[in-house]
Scaffold this motif. Sequence first.
Motif, PDB file in Angstrom:
ATOM      1  N   GLN A   1      -2.391  -1.281  12.087  1.00 43.58           N
ATOM      2  CA  GLN A   1      -1.620  -1.117  13.015  1.00 43.58           C
ATOM      3  C   GLN A   1      -0.185  -0.914  12.296  1.00 43.58           C
ATOM      4  N   MET A   2      -0.205   0.289  11.670  1.00 41.40           N
ATOM      5  CA  MET A   2       0.990   0.708  11.066  1.00 41.40           C
ATOM      6  C   MET A   2       1.480   2.031  11.473  1.00 41.40           C
ATOM      7  N   SER A   3       2.744   2.463  11.727  1.00 39.22           N
ATOM      8  CA  SER A   3       2.984   3.479  12.276  1.00 39.22           C
ATOM      9  C   SER A   3       3.719   4.218  11.022  1.00 39.22           C
ATOM     10  N   LEU A   4       3.583   5.699  10.806  1.00 38.83           N
ATOM     11  CA  LEU A   4       4.314   6.539   9.960  1.00 38.83           C
ATOM     12  C   LEU A   4       4.388   7.917  10.543  1.00 38.83           C
ATOM     13  N   SER A   5       5.612   8.265  10.165  1.00 34.31           N
ATOM     14  CA  SER A   5       5.831   9.936  10.654  1.00 34.31           C
ATOM     15  C   SER A   5       6.723  10.450   9.327  1.00 34.31           C
TER      16      SER A   5
ATOM     17  N   ASN B   1       0.816  -1.275   0.068  1.00 37.94           N
ATOM     18  CA  ASN B   1      -0.039  -0.024   0.046  1.00 37.94           C
ATOM     19  C   ASN B   1       0.866   1.287   0.003  1.00 37.94           C
ATOM     20  N   PRO B   2       0.553   2.567  -0.238  1.00 35.69           N
ATOM     21  CA  PRO B   2       1.313   3.833  -0.337  1.00 35.69           C
ATOM     22  C   PRO B   2       2.051   4.026   0.745  1.00 35.69           C
ATOM     23  N   THR B   3       1.429   3.452   2.056  1.00 37.22           N
ATOM     24  CA  THR B   3       2.254   3.764   3.350  1.00 37.22           C
ATOM     25  C   THR B   3       3.618   3.157   3.428  1.00 37.22           C
ATOM     26  N   THR B   4       3.620   1.893   2.872  1.00 33.25           N
ATOM     27  CA  THR B   4       4.904   0.850   2.793  1.00 33.25           C
ATOM     28  C   THR B   4       5.769   1.535   1.570  1.00 33.25           C
TER      29      THR B   4
ATOM     30  N   VAL C   1       9.450   7.929   7.931  1.00 31.83           N
ATOM     31  CA  VAL C   1       9.537   6.486   8.806  1.00 31.83           C
ATOM     32  C   VAL C   1       8.570   5.746   8.874  1.00 31.83           C
ATOM     33  N   THR C   2       8.451   4.742   8.324  1.00 32.18           N
ATOM     34  CA  THR C   2       7.419   3.663   8.244  1.00 32.18           C
ATOM     35  C   THR C   2       7.762   2.313   8.762  1.00 32.18           C
ATOM     36  N   GLY C   3       6.691   1.959   9.818  1.00 29.70           N
ATOM     37  CA  GLY C   3       6.910   0.713  10.367  1.00 29.70           C
ATOM     38  C   GLY C   3       5.448  -0.096  10.206  1.00 29.70           C
ATOM     39  N   SER C   4       5.814  -1.225   9.207  1.00 30.37           N
ATOM     40  CA  SER C   4       4.640  -1.963   8.959  1.00 30.37           C
ATOM     41  C   SER C   4       4.214  -3.057   9.805  1.00 30.37           C
TER      42      SER C   4
ATOM     43  N   LEU D   1       6.609  14.155  12.316  1.00 28.06           N
ATOM     44  CA  LEU D   1       5.195  14.431  12.505  1.00 28.06           C
ATOM     45  C   LEU D   1       4.424  13.239  12.076  1.00 28.06           C
ATOM     46  N   THR D   2       3.483  12.762  12.785  1.00 29.44           N
ATOM     47  CA  THR D   2       2.824  11.235  12.696  1.00 29.44           C
ATOM     48  C   THR D   2       1.636  11.416  11.540  1.00 29.44           C
ATOM     49  N   GLN D   3       1.626  10.421  10.990  1.00 32.94           N
ATOM     50  CA  GLN D   3       0.417   9.912   9.730  1.00 32.94           C
ATOM     51  C   GLN D   3      -0.911  10.947  10.362  1.00 32.94           C
TER      52      GLN D   3
END
Length: 814
Positions: free
Chosen positions: A149-153, A124-127, A136-139, A157-159
Amino acid sequence: MNCCVYRTLASVSLIALYAGAVKAATVSPYSKNASFSHHHVHGAQPVTAKGKSDLPDAHTARNIRPTVAQSTAAEEVTVRAALQTATGVTGATAGGGLMPQQKAAKSRSGLTRDFIAKQGPTSNPTTMIASLPGVVTGSGDPLGMSDQQMSLSVRGLTQFELGYTYEGIPAADPLNFFIFTGTTADNENIQSLSLAQGSADISAPLYNAVGGQLSETLRDPARHFGGFVNLAYGSYGLNREFVRVDTGTIGHSGIRSFVSFSYEGADNWRGSGRNTRYHVDAKAVKEWGKGSHSAFVLSYNSPTGYYLQTPSMAQWKALGTKANYASDFHKGGSSYYRFQENQRNSLILGAPTHFRLTDSISVDTTPYYNYFWGYGDGGTTLPTGYSYVGNQNTGPLQVNSQASSIIAAAIDTFHERHGGLNSAIHWKTKHNTLSVGYWYSYYTQQEHSYYAEADGQGRIASMIGDYPIYTAAGLPLSRYNINFVQQTNAIYIHDEFKAFHDRLTIEAGFKEAMVSRMSTQLVPGANYKTTANYAEPLPQFSASFQITPHDQVYINGSTAFRAPSSILTMADYFSTTTGKLAHSRATNLSPEYSIGEEIGYRHYGLVSVSAALFNYNLTNRQLNSTVYLNGVPTTASINAGGQTSRGASLELGLRPWHHFSPYLSGQYLHATIDNNLASGGDLLPTRGKIAVNTPTFSGAIGLAYDNGHMFGNFNLNYIGSQYATFMNDQKIPSYMTANVTLGYRFENYHFLKHPQIQLNLVNLGNNGYLSGASSLVGNAKATRGVYGSTIAAQTPLYYIGGGFAGVVSISSGF
């Protein structure tokens, strides 16, 4: 060599015919069919306003003819070949599709089909944006199927502070601001992704874009009938089928369209449970007159999955990736994985239209409607002899069991409806373009909690006909019953001035965003009605200068705001077992506000460079954190006071050279908390501490190869350590991830167009890592407050990044 000499002589003849001087003529041996583009030698591939490559697709490449353009120095012709593919890959973008040319007077990065098509089909676009500077992406899973449950900044600054638009439609959750990129288009249909780090377009229909804007565009339908099929299989029992059909131009209507359908299913990469996803994309376009065009966009998504357990640091060190919900009901009780089921269905509709009224006046308008509905479960234990709805004792539970307590699933149901219209009129003169725009949106959310009893096999009662659980008073057992209404009005004016033969561009704009909210809570004892109103002025200024045809410098100053997120912000929640307030509505509803400045430089050529320095000052920093109420994960908003962020970013990319395209990006970030934060009746001494979710350094290295038949990608990402507490007493260690793509394209065979086989290896050599903080806390160790009291330790929880996965896909056009 004879072929190259022949083509070079042909180019010289063309230039002589147009009375130009040849400075360079280059041929790329990617395919037998060469296509031609006019731009400066060593310049980057032109990109349209929507971010789409100007190179032809497989249907039209064979009909391209050479063209010549006048440059400021001399007339030049660059001969460039386009790859012949069914996936949209052209081989034209620097960095293997990671560095398309940008002109905006602000930091902006992007992805084209050259990169997108070579990612795993479940990505997906986040990854996919993980390698861009500042990201900074944590899938939560290696396949990218679940974005719950995906982290993105971005720049720390967070998603939840990142605006997200899909074909100009605001596509994120309008209240929680979770971007849920898996709800929009399938990988095969995404034409481009654009990430503006730090500031959103003034015309964007957003009110949370403090951290920038992620924009996604859908491919246009082909002009001729055809289609595309992709079949994928891989780790964790993955199977995925995708099919798309293009109608071509329908009769003499001028309308062309496509529709696609996909199904995917895979087991959770850790723990038990299987995820499924059904998805439909459709688009129709119509062009008329001199430059007018309209489109209709539809995306439907229906995923079902299971929440994965988010461990504490102690659990992570003891159990690692085995920190999971139980796979057996009798061993797990309320921690049984089936009680963690969730579903978020979505329907996105939009009709972006551009009217060219005269040579100088045009209008853009995008009506849209989004509908999100579903549920999220969590296991819990309930006493049967008494119960509370709100603060009222409602007597024994009406259940099948005679035991003193039962195991049940707490079910959070929601329905969200979001409609709106974003419009602007543009007046263009010789040196100026003046735009005036207006955005209106109306959003409602109904969120109601229920409980369902589990039988002796762990099946919840919704499966066996007894749902929900009622109290002796005849009320469904519930923690909350919330109705939320929000109206947004935003008006903006923007002027663009060009001078010195368009080398100098100055832009200035002003936007006034007005948000009105009302929330009602219908359970007894709760505050019935809460309202909030925001009116924020948002000025912007930028200037850029084209030093040479290949070099640009720019500066900008921007502002942005974000209204507090989460339905928890404005509502009281009660425990159903004690009748006490489990969570009270926020008393500080001030919006987050940011002022940012940037200075940057770009060079585009054989080697492309983009560099920027940035500074941000934020007040009422709003952070989202996961809290667990009766076992159900819910998003809460934390006011983290002021923050100052300063840093530098760098991006390098090589245009395809001997079929190779390397890429490099990196960011240095120094972000600090500006004040001490309240904790109970005291203050935590957090002033000067490093902000959470802000690694000092992050970077990526990529290498792409594509000779028309064989292709491959390698991407390595490094993320520095990040704090999960405001006191900086617990952090996530630094980590690296690596992805590899290998593939081969075949020649056309009968009706099959450019069939190919592709292997994606995700998170190579990494079997799990802490990728982000799920629950942020003030301090993980007991701390002495500013006023002398001891502030008790709290426990942050963490997301676990996905382990290794392999996916094989076979695809072909037809």
